[in-house]
Design a protein around this motif. Structure first.
Motif, PDB file in Angstrom:
ATOM      1  N   MET A   1      -6.770  37.671   6.467  1.00 53.26           N
ATOM      2  CA  MET A   1      -5.313  37.155   5.989  1.00 53.26           C
ATOM      3  C   MET A   1      -4.442  38.601   5.684  1.00 53.26           C
ATOM      4  O   MET A   1      -5.255  39.491   4.995  1.00 53.26           O
ATOM      5  CB  MET A   1      -5.213  36.185   5.046  1.00 53.26           C
ATOM      6  N   ASP A   2      -3.240  38.886   6.163  1.00 50.37           N
ATOM      7  CA  ASP A   2      -2.672  40.146   6.139  1.00 50.37           C
ATOM      8  C   ASP A   2      -1.695  40.135   4.908  1.00 50.37           C
ATOM      9  O   ASP A   2      -0.793  40.448   4.691  1.00 50.37           O
ATOM     10  CB  ASP A   2      -1.842  40.101   7.460  1.00 50.37           C
ATOM     11  N   LEU A   3      -2.513  39.854   3.789  1.00 45.89           N
ATOM     12  CA  LEU A   3      -1.613  40.055   2.306  1.00 45.89           C
ATOM     13  C   LEU A   3      -2.043  40.930   1.475  1.00 45.89           C
ATOM     14  O   LEU A   3      -3.212  41.483   1.724  1.00 45.89           O
ATOM     15  CB  LEU A   3      -2.122  38.694   1.675  1.00 45.89           C
ATOM     16  N   PRO A   4      -1.213  41.583   0.639  1.00 44.22           N
ATOM     17  CA  PRO A   4      -1.307  42.592   0.055  1.00 44.22           C
ATOM     18  C   PRO A   4      -2.565  42.481  -0.955  1.00 44.22           C
ATOM     19  O   PRO A   4      -2.697  41.289  -1.350  1.00 44.22           O
ATOM     20  CB  PRO A   4      -0.127  42.940  -0.842  1.00 44.22           C
ATOM     21  N   SER A   5      -3.198  43.440  -1.398  1.00 46.22           N
ATOM     22  CA  SER A   5      -4.274  43.395  -2.308  1.00 46.22           C
ATOM     23  C   SER A   5      -3.698  43.542  -3.922  1.00 46.22           C
ATOM     24  O   SER A   5      -2.600  44.239  -3.952  1.00 46.22           O
ATOM     25  CB  SER A   5      -5.344  44.360  -1.918  1.00 46.22           C
ATOM     26  N   GLY A   6      -4.569  43.177  -4.763  1.00 50.30           N
ATOM     27  CA  GLY A   6      -3.940  43.740  -6.216  1.00 50.30           C
ATOM     28  C   GLY A   6      -3.329  42.825  -6.703  1.00 50.30           C
ATOM     29  O   GLY A   6      -2.951  43.235  -7.974  1.00 50.30           O
ATOM     30  N   TYR A   7      -3.420  41.719  -6.375  1.00 50.12           N
ATOM     31  CA  TYR A   7      -2.312  40.750  -7.062  1.00 50.12           C
ATOM     32  C   TYR A   7      -3.512  39.471  -7.553  1.00 50.12           C
ATOM     33  O   TYR A   7      -4.457  39.088  -6.762  1.00 50.12           O
ATOM     34  CB  TYR A   7      -1.486  39.826  -5.752  1.00 50.12           C
ATOM     35  N   GLY A   8      -3.174  39.215  -8.780  1.00 48.06           N
ATOM     36  CA  GLY A   8      -4.091  38.277  -9.620  1.00 48.06           C
ATOM     37  C   GLY A   8      -3.098  36.880  -9.724  1.00 48.06           C
ATOM     38  O   GLY A   8      -2.140  36.908  -9.771  1.00 48.06           O
ATOM     39  N   PRO A   9      -3.837  35.992 -10.477  1.00 49.87           N
ATOM     40  CA  PRO A   9      -3.275  34.810 -10.732  1.00 49.87           C
ATOM     41  C   PRO A   9      -2.006  34.990 -11.692  1.00 49.87           C
ATOM     42  O   PRO A   9      -1.147  34.068 -11.583  1.00 49.87           O
ATOM     43  CB  PRO A   9      -4.587  34.129 -11.604  1.00 49.87           C
ATOM     44  N   ASN A  10      -2.099  36.091 -12.575  1.00 49.15           N
ATOM     45  CA  ASN A  10      -0.948  36.088 -13.786  1.00 49.15           C
ATOM     46  C   ASN A  10      -0.154  37.132 -13.124  1.00 49.15           C
ATOM     47  O   ASN A  10       0.872  37.659 -13.947  1.00 49.15           O
ATOM     48  CB  ASN A  10      -1.536  36.237 -15.032  1.00 49.15           C
ATOM     49  N   THR A  11      -0.102  37.753 -12.253  1.00 53.03           N
ATOM     50  CA  THR A  11       0.950  38.691 -11.669  1.00 53.03           C
ATOM     51  C   THR A  11       2.355  38.258 -11.446  1.00 53.03           C
ATOM     52  O   THR A  11       2.461  37.227 -11.226  1.00 53.03           O
ATOM     53  CB  THR A  11       0.234  39.249 -10.252  1.00 53.03           C
ATOM     54  N   GLU A  12       3.164  38.923 -11.922  1.00 52.65           N
ATOM     55  CA  GLU A  12       4.671  38.568 -11.554  1.00 52.65           C
ATOM     56  C   GLU A  12       5.267  39.215 -10.462  1.00 52.65           C
ATOM     57  O   GLU A  12       4.599  40.252  -9.950  1.00 52.65           O
ATOM     58  CB  GLU A  12       5.402  39.075 -12.591  1.00 52.65           C
ATOM     59  N   ILE A  13       6.119  38.776  -9.799  1.00 50.30           N
ATOM     60  CA  ILE A  13       6.795  39.142  -8.593  1.00 50.30           C
ATOM     61  C   ILE A  13       7.858  40.472  -8.972  1.00 50.30           C
ATOM     62  O   ILE A  13       8.405  40.484  -9.864  1.00 50.30           O
ATOM     63  CB  ILE A  13       7.764  38.167  -8.172  1.00 50.30           C
ATOM     64  N   ASP A  14       7.373  41.308  -8.030  1.00 48.13           N
ATOM     65  CA  ASP A  14       8.084  42.819  -8.421  1.00 48.13           C
ATOM     66  C   ASP A  14       9.117  42.906  -7.348  1.00 48.13           C
ATOM     67  O   ASP A  14       8.469  43.309  -6.329  1.00 48.13           O
ATOM     68  CB  ASP A  14       7.135  44.051  -8.264  1.00 48.13           C
ATOM     69  N   ASP A  15      10.451  42.646  -7.722  1.00 47.09           N
ATOM     70  CA  ASP A  15      11.599  42.693  -6.771  1.00 47.09           C
ATOM     71  C   ASP A  15      11.709  43.903  -6.116  1.00 47.09           C
ATOM     72  O   ASP A  15      12.370  44.213  -5.200  1.00 47.09           O
ATOM     73  CB  ASP A  15      12.963  42.051  -7.408  1.00 47.09           C
ATOM     74  N   GLU A  16      11.338  45.017  -6.546  1.00 48.19           N
ATOM     75  CA  GLU A  16      11.487  46.334  -6.411  1.00 48.19           C
ATOM     76  C   GLU A  16      10.361  46.851  -5.529  1.00 48.19           C
ATOM     77  O   GLU A  16      10.253  48.317  -5.351  1.00 48.19           O
ATOM     78  CB  GLU A  16      11.905  47.153  -7.348  1.00 48.19           C
TER      79      GLU A  16
END
Length: 88
Positions: A1-16
């Motif tokens: 799957m072409d999703l970015p890595s480094g995101y966990g269950p508690n990660t917040e959206i980074d608008d920038e």
């Protein structure tokens, strides 16, 4: 799957951040599925709940969940919700 890595269950959206918001959301949802926060056979939170939790648009949630559905991770059932599919 072409999703970015480094995101966990508690990660917040980074608008920038560099990654598109819908990809960030999809990666977070996938991390929650992998961590069994959202177990197989159960529904993920509703569209409204995801909108409120992440502060994103309806289209962003639909694009993220649609991507995970296309990848065989989720399955939308009209009038019932979006369910996590068992791992293959």
């Amino acid at each position: 799957m072409d999703l970015p890595s480094g995101y966990g269950p508690n990660t917040e959206i980074d608008d920038e951040g560099m990654d598109p918001v819908w990809k960030q959301l999809a990666a977070i949802l996938l991390a929650r599925i992998d961590a069994e926060v959202y177990p197989a056979g159960r529904a993920i939170p509703s569209l409204t709940q995801l909108l409120q939790e992440f502060g994103v648009s309806r289209g962003t949630v639909l694009k993220a969940t649609g991507h995970l559905e296309d990848a065989g991770v989720l399955h939308a059932v009209q009038g019932r919700g979006v369910f996590v599919l068992p791992k293959q």
